[in-house]
Scaffold this motif. Structure first.
Motif, PDB file in Angstrom:
ATOM      1  N   LEU A  76     -49.715  -2.379   6.136  1.00 30.01           N
ATOM      2  CA  LEU A  76     -50.564  -1.607   5.212  1.00 30.01           C
ATOM      3  C   LEU A  76     -50.085  -0.165   5.037  1.00 30.01           C
ATOM      4  O   LEU A  76     -50.760   0.638   4.387  1.00 30.01           O
ATOM      5  CB  LEU A  76     -52.011  -1.581   5.735  1.00 30.01           C
ATOM      6  N   VAL A  77     -48.933   0.148   5.619  1.00 29.65           N
ATOM      7  CA  VAL A  77     -48.515   1.555   5.696  1.00 29.65           C
ATOM      8  C   VAL A  77     -48.426   2.219   4.320  1.00 29.65           C
ATOM      9  O   VAL A  77     -48.867   3.363   4.138  1.00 29.65           O
ATOM     10  CB  VAL A  77     -47.197   1.692   6.513  1.00 29.65           C
ATOM     11  N   ASN A  78     -47.904   1.522   3.326  1.00 29.74           N
ATOM     12  CA  ASN A  78     -47.783   2.123   1.987  1.00 29.74           C
ATOM     13  C   ASN A  78     -49.129   2.161   1.279  1.00 29.74           C
ATOM     14  O   ASN A  78     -49.458   3.145   0.617  1.00 29.74           O
ATOM     15  CB  ASN A  78     -46.761   1.356   1.147  1.00 29.74           C
ATOM     16  N   ALA A  79     -49.909   1.099   1.441  1.00 31.59           N
ATOM     17  CA  ALA A  79     -51.206   1.021   0.758  1.00 31.59           C
ATOM     18  C   ALA A  79     -52.123   2.182   1.139  1.00 31.59           C
ATOM     19  O   ALA A  79     -52.868   2.690   0.310  1.00 31.59           O
ATOM     20  CB  ALA A  79     -51.883  -0.311   1.075  1.00 31.59           C
ATOM     21  N   VAL A  80     -52.059   2.597   2.411  1.00 34.40           N
ATOM     22  CA  VAL A  80     -52.951   3.681   2.845  1.00 34.40           C
ATOM     23  C   VAL A  80     -52.221   5.023   2.967  1.00 34.40           C
ATOM     24  O   VAL A  80     -52.786   6.002   3.477  1.00 34.40           O
ATOM     25  CB  VAL A  80     -53.665   3.337   4.183  1.00 34.40           C
ATOM     26  N   GLU A  81     -50.949   5.036   2.500  1.00 38.67           N
ATOM     27  CA  GLU A  81     -50.131   6.263   2.508  1.00 38.67           C
ATOM     28  C   GLU A  81     -50.114   6.918   3.885  1.00 38.67           C
ATOM     29  O   GLU A  81     -50.306   8.132   4.031  1.00 38.67           O
ATOM     30  CB  GLU A  81     -50.616   7.232   1.433  1.00 38.67           C
ATOM     31  N   PHE A  82     -49.894   6.089   4.876  1.00 36.48           N
ATOM     32  CA  PHE A  82     -49.830   6.568   6.264  1.00 36.48           C
ATOM     33  C   PHE A  82     -48.462   7.187   6.503  1.00 36.48           C
ATOM     34  O   PHE A  82     -47.432   6.597   6.153  1.00 36.48           O
ATOM     35  CB  PHE A  82     -50.054   5.371   7.199  1.00 36.48           C
ATOM     36  N   ASP A  83     -48.447   8.353   7.113  1.00 32.36           N
ATOM     37  CA  ASP A  83     -47.199   9.059   7.377  1.00 32.36           C
ATOM     38  C   ASP A  83     -46.715   8.704   8.795  1.00 32.36           C
ATOM     39  O   ASP A  83     -47.179   9.273   9.790  1.00 32.36           O
ATOM     40  CB  ASP A  83     -47.455  10.566   7.240  1.00 32.36           C
ATOM     41  N   LEU A  84     -45.796   7.737   8.843  1.00 32.25           N
ATOM     42  CA  LEU A  84     -45.333   7.242  10.145  1.00 32.25           C
ATOM     43  C   LEU A  84     -44.663   8.333  10.976  1.00 32.25           C
ATOM     44  O   LEU A  84     -44.887   8.414  12.194  1.00 32.25           O
ATOM     45  CB  LEU A  84     -44.326   6.110   9.922  1.00 32.25           C
ATOM     46  N   ALA A  85     -43.863   9.151  10.325  1.00 31.97           N
ATOM     47  CA  ALA A  85     -43.145  10.205  11.056  1.00 31.97           C
ATOM     48  C   ALA A  85     -44.141  11.184  11.679  1.00 31.97           C
ATOM     49  O   ALA A  85     -43.985  11.594  12.843  1.00 31.97           O
ATOM     50  CB  ALA A  85     -42.184  10.929  10.124  1.00 31.97           C
ATOM     51  N   ALA A  86     -45.190  11.530  10.925  1.00 28.35           N
ATOM     52  CA  ALA A  86     -46.200  12.461  11.456  1.00 28.35           C
ATOM     53  C   ALA A  86     -46.943  11.825  12.626  1.00 28.35           C
ATOM     54  O   ALA A  86     -47.222  12.491  13.636  1.00 28.35           O
ATOM     55  CB  ALA A  86     -47.180  12.845  10.353  1.00 28.35           C
ATOM     56  N   ALA A  87     -47.263  10.534  12.502  1.00 28.30           N
ATOM     57  CA  ALA A  87     -47.978   9.849  13.588  1.00 28.30           C
ATOM     58  C   ALA A  87     -47.130   9.824  14.856  1.00 28.30           C
ATOM     59  O   ALA A  87     -47.618  10.116  15.955  1.00 28.30           O
ATOM     60  CB  ALA A  87     -48.328   8.423  13.162  1.00 28.30           C
ATOM     61  N   ARG A  88     -45.854   9.484  14.683  1.00 31.88           N
ATOM     62  CA  ARG A  88     -44.941   9.457  15.835  1.00 31.88           C
ATOM     63  C   ARG A  88     -44.856  10.838  16.483  1.00 31.88           C
ATOM     64  O   ARG A  88     -44.895  10.971  17.709  1.00 31.88           O
ATOM     65  CB  ARG A  88     -43.537   9.017  15.390  1.00 31.88           C
ATOM     66  N   ASP A  89     -44.757  11.841  15.630  1.00 35.79           N
ATOM     67  CA  ASP A  89     -44.649  13.215  16.117  1.00 35.79           C
ATOM     68  C   ASP A  89     -45.921  13.613  16.890  1.00 35.79           C
ATOM     69  O   ASP A  89     -45.845  14.229  17.956  1.00 35.79           O
ATOM     70  CB  ASP A  89     -44.420  14.141  14.918  1.00 35.79           C
ATOM     71  N   ASN A  90     -47.081  13.223  16.373  1.00 40.49           N
ATOM     72  CA  ASN A  90     -48.346  13.555  17.051  1.00 40.49           C
ATOM     73  C   ASN A  90     -48.441  12.872  18.405  1.00 40.49           C
ATOM     74  O   ASN A  90     -48.943  13.460  19.373  1.00 40.49           O
ATOM     75  CB  ASN A  90     -49.533  13.160  16.170  1.00 40.49           C
ATOM     76  N   ILE A  91     -47.998  11.628  18.473  1.00 35.25           N
ATOM     77  CA  ILE A  91     -48.012  10.918  19.773  1.00 35.25           C
ATOM     78  C   ILE A  91     -47.086  11.651  20.754  1.00 35.25           C
ATOM     79  O   ILE A  91     -47.452  11.898  21.905  1.00 35.25           O
ATOM     80  CB  ILE A  91     -47.583   9.446  19.612  1.00 35.25           C
ATOM     81  N   GLN A  92     -45.915  12.033  20.269  1.00 34.13           N
ATOM     82  CA  GLN A  92     -44.951  12.710  21.154  1.00 34.13           C
ATOM     83  C   GLN A  92     -45.447  14.090  21.596  1.00 34.13           C
ATOM     84  O   GLN A  92     -45.140  14.541  22.691  1.00 34.13           O
ATOM     85  CB  GLN A  92     -43.581  12.844  20.461  1.00 34.13           C
ATOM     86  N   ARG A  93     -46.231  14.745  20.726  1.00 36.60           N
ATOM     87  CA  ARG A  93     -46.776  16.062  21.102  1.00 36.60           C
ATOM     88  C   ARG A  93     -47.765  15.915  22.251  1.00 36.60           C
ATOM     89  O   ARG A  93     -47.839  16.759  23.147  1.00 36.60           O
ATOM     90  CB  ARG A  93     -47.462  16.714  19.904  1.00 36.60           C
ATOM     91  N   VAL A  94     -48.540  14.824  22.217  1.00 36.50           N
ATOM     92  CA  VAL A  94     -49.531  14.588  23.281  1.00 36.50           C
ATOM     93  C   VAL A  94     -48.859  14.044  24.534  1.00 36.50           C
ATOM     94  O   VAL A  94     -49.193  14.415  25.649  1.00 36.50           O
ATOM     95  CB  VAL A  94     -50.610  13.598  22.777  1.00 36.50           C
ATOM     96  N   ARG A  95     -47.922  13.153  24.332  1.00 37.03           N
ATOM     97  CA  ARG A  95     -47.284  12.462  25.468  1.00 37.03           C
ATOM     98  C   ARG A  95     -45.773  12.363  25.206  1.00 37.03           C
ATOM     99  O   ARG A  95     -45.285  11.321  24.732  1.00 37.03           O
ATOM    100  CB  ARG A  95     -47.918  11.073  25.577  1.00 37.03           C
ATOM    101  N   PRO A  96     -45.045  13.422  25.522  1.00 33.09           N
ATOM    102  CA  PRO A  96     -43.606  13.426  25.227  1.00 33.09           C
ATOM    103  C   PRO A  96     -42.889  12.255  25.895  1.00 33.09           C
ATOM    104  O   PRO A  96     -43.141  11.951  27.059  1.00 33.09           O
ATOM    105  CB  PRO A  96     -43.127  14.760  25.817  1.00 33.09           C
TER     106      PRO A  96
END
Ligand SMILES: Nc1nc2c(ncn2[C@@H]2O[C@H](COP(=O)(O)OP(=O)(O)OP(=O)(O)O)[C@@H](O)[C@H]2O)c(=O)[nH]1
Ligand SMILES: [Mg+2]
Length: 223
Positions: free
Chosen positions: A172-192
């Motif tokens: 569903l990533v395109n349908a909901v315009e989810f930003d995968l790179a931003a999500a990955r980055d946010n996870i890494q910011r919390v838990r490198p």
């Protein structure tokens, strides 16, 4: 009268008791040679669908089982049982998480020596499950693309207590315009350094990487 200190103390004692029981469970699991994986996420992120597909595939080769927690209904246990693996529902009533006592009770009557892998689906909630050790070896946190990229930043504790993050419903990533790179980055910011797997239980995309995690773990048990 201020009752806050006493409430804090009661809560601390409850967590201490849970931790002690979780440690005992972890010892039991290790002695029995069963790898225990818990799955946490917000409601509806896709835990049950992912586990149904996972159990269906793994049971061809390994002895797998699942426990699943919800406030009400046996619906998820019925769905997981379609994988034809042993499944038990834990109904928590008003409690927003599983705890070690619930796991111990649910395992009564099960011979752990007869299992290779046990999955525990926690109650859908990104807050309460973070504080409760269930004796699991690893905790997987799911973030579905329909929830928004910011959830790791808003609910850091659950990401901090998990070992692997899954970004689910990737179809569903395109349908909901989810930003995968931003999500990955946010996870890494919390838990490198946290391992991230992108998966769709619906289309099967990413399932090989997810399944690979267990194949190697079971094979590594040294028995
Ligand atoms: N498109 C799509 N839908 C999915 C996927 N995985 C799950 N769903 C749908 O999302 C909804 C919720 O899925 P569940 O597996 O019940 O989610 P859950 O995390 O177990 O939910 P709770 O146990 O209630 O917290 C269902 O309608 C599923 O069919 C997926 O990979 N892609
Ligand atoms: Mg579920």
């Amino acid at each position: 009268m201020n009752t806050t200190p006493r409430l804090v103390e009661v809560r601390r004692n409850a967590l201490r008791q849970n931790d002690a029981l979780a440690r005992a469970l972890r010892d039991r699991f290790r002695d029995a040679g069963v790898r225990v994986i818990s799955v946490v996420s917000s409601p509806g992120a896709g835990k049950t669908m992912l586990l149904e597909k996972t159990l269906t595939r793994l049971r061809r080769q390994w002895r797998v089982a699942a426990l699943v927690g919800d406030l009400a209904t046996e619906n998820d246990a019925a769905r997981l049982a379609r994988a034809q693996a042993p499944v038990k529902q834990i109904i928590t009533g008003t409690v927003c998480h599983l705890d070690a006592t619930m796991i111990e009770r649910a395992l009564e009557g099960w011979n752990l020596d007869e299992l290779d892998l046990l999955f525990i689906e926690n109650v859908g909630n990104l807050v309460c499950p973070a504080s409760y050790d269930l004796g699991e070896e690893s905790r997987m946190v799911l973030l579905s693309v329909t929830e928004g990229e910011d959830k790791p930043l808003k609910y850091p504790t659950i990401f901090n207590t998990a070992d692997v993050a899954l970004i689910t419903k990737i179809d569903l990533v395109n349908a909901v315009e989810f930003d995968l790179a931003a999500a990955r980055d946010n996870i890494q910011r919390v838990r490198p350094g946290m391992q991230i797997i992108e998966v769709s239980a619906k289309t099967g995309e990413g399932m090989e990487a997810w399944m690979g995690l267990f194949q190697s773990r079971i094979a590594d048990r040294g028995d």
